[in-house]
Write an enzyme that holds these catalytic residues in place. Structure first.
Site, mmCIF file in Angstrom:
data_model
loop_
_atom_site.group_PDB
_atom_site.id
_atom_site.type_symbol
_atom_site.label_atom_id
_atom_site.label_comp_id
_atom_site.label_asym_id
_atom_site.label_seq_id
_atom_site.Cartn_x
_atom_site.Cartn_y
_atom_site.Cartn_z
ATOM 1 N N ASP A 205 0.972 -1.192 0.114
ATOM 2 C CA ASP A 205 -0.073 0.342 0.246
ATOM 3 C C ASP A 205 1.161 1.262 0.023
ATOM 4 O O ASP A 205 2.510 1.349 -0.964
ATOM 5 C CB ASP A 205 -0.834 0.098 1.338
ATOM 6 C CG ASP A 205 -2.304 0.881 0.891
ATOM 7 O OD1 ASP A 205 -2.060 1.984 1.059
ATOM 8 O OD2 ASP A 205 -3.528 -0.198 1.094
ATOM 9 N N ASP B 67 -0.452 1.001 18.072
ATOM 10 C CA ASP B 67 -1.579 -0.025 18.382
ATOM 11 C C ASP B 67 -1.026 -0.799 17.361
ATOM 12 O O ASP B 67 -2.864 -1.707 16.577
ATOM 13 C CB ASP B 67 -2.906 0.782 18.110
ATOM 14 C CG ASP B 67 -4.400 0.098 18.400
ATOM 15 O OD1 ASP B 67 -3.764 -1.111 19.514
ATOM 16 O OD2 ASP B 67 -4.927 0.771 18.466
ATOM 17 N N HIS C 153 -3.416 5.980 3.911
ATOM 18 C CA HIS C 153 -4.671 4.682 3.378
ATOM 19 C C HIS C 153 -4.130 3.161 4.146
ATOM 20 O O HIS C 153 -5.058 2.637 4.159
ATOM 21 C CB HIS C 153 -3.670 4.490 1.648
ATOM 22 C CG HIS C 153 -5.247 3.467 1.046
ATOM 23 N ND1 HIS C 153 -5.143 2.455 0.947
ATOM 24 C CD2 HIS C 153 -6.214 3.873 1.015
ATOM 25 C CE1 HIS C 153 -5.933 1.595 0.691
ATOM 26 N NE2 HIS C 153 -6.648 2.679 -0.052
ATOM 27 N N ASN D 286 -5.794 -3.992 22.856
ATOM 28 C CA ASN D 286 -4.912 -3.606 24.316
ATOM 29 C C ASN D 286 -6.110 -3.200 24.911
ATOM 30 O O ASN D 286 -7.680 -2.805 24.123
ATOM 31 C CB ASN D 286 -4.363 -3.160 24.011
ATOM 32 C CG ASN D 286 -3.677 -1.740 22.391
ATOM 33 O OD1 ASN D 286 -5.473 -1.425 22.291
ATOM 34 N ND2 ASN D 286 -3.158 -2.339 22.225
ATOM 35 N N VAL E 156 -8.479 0.733 18.921
ATOM 36 C CA VAL E 156 -9.138 -0.347 17.543
ATOM 37 C C VAL E 156 -8.227 -1.460 18.311
ATOM 38 O O VAL E 156 -7.231 -1.960 18.618
ATOM 39 C CB VAL E 156 -9.452 0.169 16.828
ATOM 40 C CG1 VAL E 156 -10.051 1.521 16.271
ATOM 41 C CG2 VAL E 156 -8.612 0.210 15.387
ATOM 42 N N TYR F 88 -7.613 -11.359 -11.172
ATOM 43 C CA TYR F 88 -6.620 -12.506 -11.238
ATOM 44 C C TYR F 88 -7.883 -13.740 -10.081
ATOM 45 O O TYR F 88 -8.180 -13.804 -8.875
ATOM 46 C CB TYR F 88 -5.475 -11.840 -10.576
ATOM 47 C CG TYR F 88 -4.915 -10.873 -11.641
ATOM 48 C CD1 TYR F 88 -5.326 -11.117 -12.524
ATOM 49 C CD2 TYR F 88 -3.705 -10.357 -10.806
ATOM 50 C CE1 TYR F 88 -4.211 -10.129 -13.190
ATOM 51 C CE2 TYR F 88 -3.486 -9.290 -10.782
ATOM 52 C CZ TYR F 88 -3.248 -9.230 -12.522
ATOM 53 O OH TYR F 88 -2.387 -8.276 -13.438
ATOM 54 N N VAL G 257 -5.887 -14.931 -6.566
ATOM 55 C CA VAL G 257 -5.991 -14.203 -5.452
ATOM 56 C C VAL G 257 -7.874 -13.756 -4.397
ATOM 57 O O VAL G 257 -8.608 -14.498 -5.434
ATOM 58 C CB VAL G 257 -6.022 -12.310 -5.915
ATOM 59 C CG1 VAL G 257 -4.679 -12.222 -6.354
ATOM 60 C CG2 VAL G 257 -7.364 -11.720 -6.124
#
Length: 642
Positions: free
Chosen positions: A34, A43, A66, A79, A83, A188, A191
């Site tokens: 990414d 986190d 992103h 934790n 989130v 594909y 994937v």
């Protein structure tokens, strides 16, 4: 926070995820291909990375946001703050193939994929170090069915090399509102492609409303997100609208897209591999699909084959399966006697054993059952069809039917479905004919709308329609499915028509045929002596007009009047960018104002329609209103039903 997307896929119920507020990281690795991942986010368990956007390979942190958001959905720590992800605390590898604007070259894609492929487990050098790769990216492309060799698709080739080493790839379907087959890597086969669910409350049932705004609009809860791509290449659906997750700088925020749905599935793949080390990428896909459900508004999907909604609740619970029999309520007529059910299997936690299917409770007496296939083998076999046939003499009433699956010592039975035998035919109601407003006539034919009604205790399931011309034979027998009780036919003027219909109930019982009153269709072109004009109405030749010409006016107050005897009437004219408004009078009474404006020209449009229950003498008057900037009003023809 336990985000809505995490709750909707039941990650908090997975015994393996153990979401309980105690940080106990999973022993599994996920690559986020990414914009990078914030290496210092407290986190996230970020352990390393690689930068393909420049020669500085260590510059793999996130300057866009992103990638960091994606990483949190996949694997944020369990934790006491922030989130939690689907695979809490899994090791995150930041593979940066997009720059700070979110753009990337194909060579950067290949660089990142090849780097992941090259990383090997130091304890087992034949196994990959990174088990799952998340690709929340999309470019135009397609699958050549040959791992990119036919079309020299270097990205496809790189993914095939990587998958061959045992790495599971999860890809976004894309946000173009089109078929995912036109994108890469979404198209594909190698994937797991993910579409986006709009979920607003983290709960099943579709009761959350439209509380979330993104991509220019709201979506109803539990529907395919309006931006999401779709199609046969999509393997799973997961929440992707207004997803709350990690952002750079130890922050949190909302983002939407199939990019946000994808890491939910990537996290699920990692969770599954943590409990099933060494499972092949194909086995991972089948296992996640087999455990999924259709517990969302599948009717909102844009193709005929809705994908299963991700459900990770059973990952870690041990192999098992469950069955469902659909529809839950079914109707059948003794005259037909054949009812089809769909058997759906949920294979839990990788259960891939052979399941033998058989009906258990089945009434009435004498009914026969055929199940196809009778045995389901392997993770990818998750559905079958059951046909129940009852004797013709079976009395009306309701009966329960269920199906049992057996695999070794495992015995699982579906909840019962209700089969109701209905031998009462529906009742056909009133039949009417009229002109459908705004519908376009052809150069020779005028549309006429046929309507009828029907009633039945169990609901109308279809209709049959026939017509005849000038008293000839009945023809057509067109079948209309569902509760629709109207049809439009384009008919030639100067003929008399009749139509008849019957209604079918949901069990297949039919009413008697019922005829509507016959009617004559008459058409008067703009030059007809039955139409009188006041004001300036010149004639214009127009190939798109019904008679090859039409009349028009740009004079405010100009009128056209038509006297006829009939039961329905319609004014036919062109609509378009230069057309304005007109006032309508019937029998001297003002009815209302109509606007002939349209962004593109629409010839032969039914501008105004009116119908009466009985035949009578009437006068239709059209008065131009001289709309500013678009003063023109046309008259092509007037049609009426006698």
């Amino acid at each position: 926070v336990n985000p809505t997307g995490i709750r909707r896929v039941y990650a908090h119920r997975s015994p393996l995820a153990k979401i309980d507020g105690i940080d106990d990281p999973l022993d599994v690795d996920i690559a986020i291909i990414d914009t990078g991942v914030d290496r210092n986010h407290t986190d996230l368990n970020v352990v390393g990375g690689y930068n393909c956007t420049s020669s500085t390979r260590a510059a793999w942190s996130d300057y866009h946001g992103h990638g960091t958001h994606v990483a949190g959905t996949a694997a944020a720590r369990d934790n006491s703050f922030g989130v939690v992800g689907v695979a809490p605390g899994a090791r995150i590898w930041s593979v940066r193939i997009l720059d700070s604007t979110g753009e990337g070259l194909l060579s950067w894609y290949v660089c990142g994929i090849d780097w992941i492929t090259a990383q090997k487990d130091p304890l087992q050098p034949t196994r990959p170090l990174i088990e799952v790769a998340n690709m929340s990216v999309y470019k135009a492309g397609s699958d050549d069915g040959n791992c990119g060799l036919t079309r020299t698709d270097v990205v496809h080739q790189a993914i095939c090399r990587s998958v061959a080493t045992g790495i599971t790839y999860v890809a976004a379907a894309g946000n173009e509102r089109k078929n995912a087959m036109y994108g890469m890597p979404s198209s594909y086969n190698e994937v797991i492609t993910v579409s986006a669910l709009a979920d607003t409350d983290g709960l099943r049932g579709g009761l959350g409303g439209a509380a979330c705004y993104s991509w220019g609009g709201y979506d109803q809860d539990d529907t395919l997100a309006d931006f999401s791509n779709y199609g046969a290449d999509v393997d799973l659906i997961a929440p992707g609208k207004c997803i709350y997750s990690t952002m750079p700088g130890n922050k949190y925020g909302l983002m939407s897209g199939t990019s946000m749905a994808t890491p939910t599935v990537a996290g699920a793949a990692a969770l599954y591999l943590a409990g099933h080390p060494g499972a092949s990428p194909l086995s991972v896909k089948y296992a996640l699909q087999a455990a999924g459900s259709y517990d969302w508004r599948t009717g909102s999907d844009k193709d005929a084959y809705p994908e299963r909604l991700l459900d990770v609740s059973t990952i870690g619970s041990g192999p098992d399966f469950s069955l469902a029999l659909l529809p839950i309520d079914s109707l059948a007529s003794p005259a037909d006697g054949r009812t089809e059910f769909s058997i759906r299997i949920s294979r839990r936690d990788g259960f891939d054993g052979a399941i033998e299917l058989a009906a258990t409770e089945l009434l009435p007496e004498g009914a026969t059952v055929e199940i196809t296939p009778a045995t389901l083998t392997g993770l990818n076999q998750t559905s079958a069809t059951m046909v129940v046939t009852v004797p013709a003499a079976t009395a009306a009433g309701s009966h329960d039917v269920s199906v049992q699956g057996s695999s070794g010592e495992l015995r699982r039975t579906s909840a019962p479905a209700r089969l109701t035998m209905d031998d009462t035919p529906p009742v056909l109601g009133r039949r009417t004919t009229a002109f459908p407003r705004w519908t376009q006539a052809t150069a020779t034919n005028v549309p006429v709308r046929l309507a009828w009604s029907g009633s039945d205790l169990n609901g109308i399931g279809g209709s049959k329609v026939q017509q005849r011309t000038d008293g000839g034979e009945w023809v057509g027998a067109a079948t209309i499915t569902g509760a629709t009780t109207s049809a439009t036919r384009w008919l030639a003027p100067a003929h008399t028509y009749g139509f008849r219909t019957k209604v079918l109930d949901r069990a297949g019982n039919e009413s008697e045929w019922g005829e509507a009153d016959p009617f004559g269709l008459r058409l008067h072109q703009q030059f007809s002596r039955s139409i009188s004009y006041s004001g300036y109405w010149p004639t214009q030749r127009a190939a798109s007009a019904m008679g090859g010409s039409l009349r028009y006016t740009t004079t405010r107050g100009a009128r056209a009047s038509f006297v006829f005897t009939g039961r329905a009437v319609t004014w036919i004219a062109h609509r378009g960018p230069s057309r304005g408004k007109a006032a309508i009078y019937v029998d001297g009474v003002f009815i209302g104002t109509v606007d002939l404006y349209a962004s593109v020209t629409k010839p032969r449009s039914l501008i105004f329609t009116k119908s009466w229950g009985t035949r009578g003498r009437h006068v239709l008057t059209i008065r131009a209103l001289g709309t500013s900037g678009r003063p023109r009003v046309d008259l092509d023809a007037i049609a009426f039903l006698e």
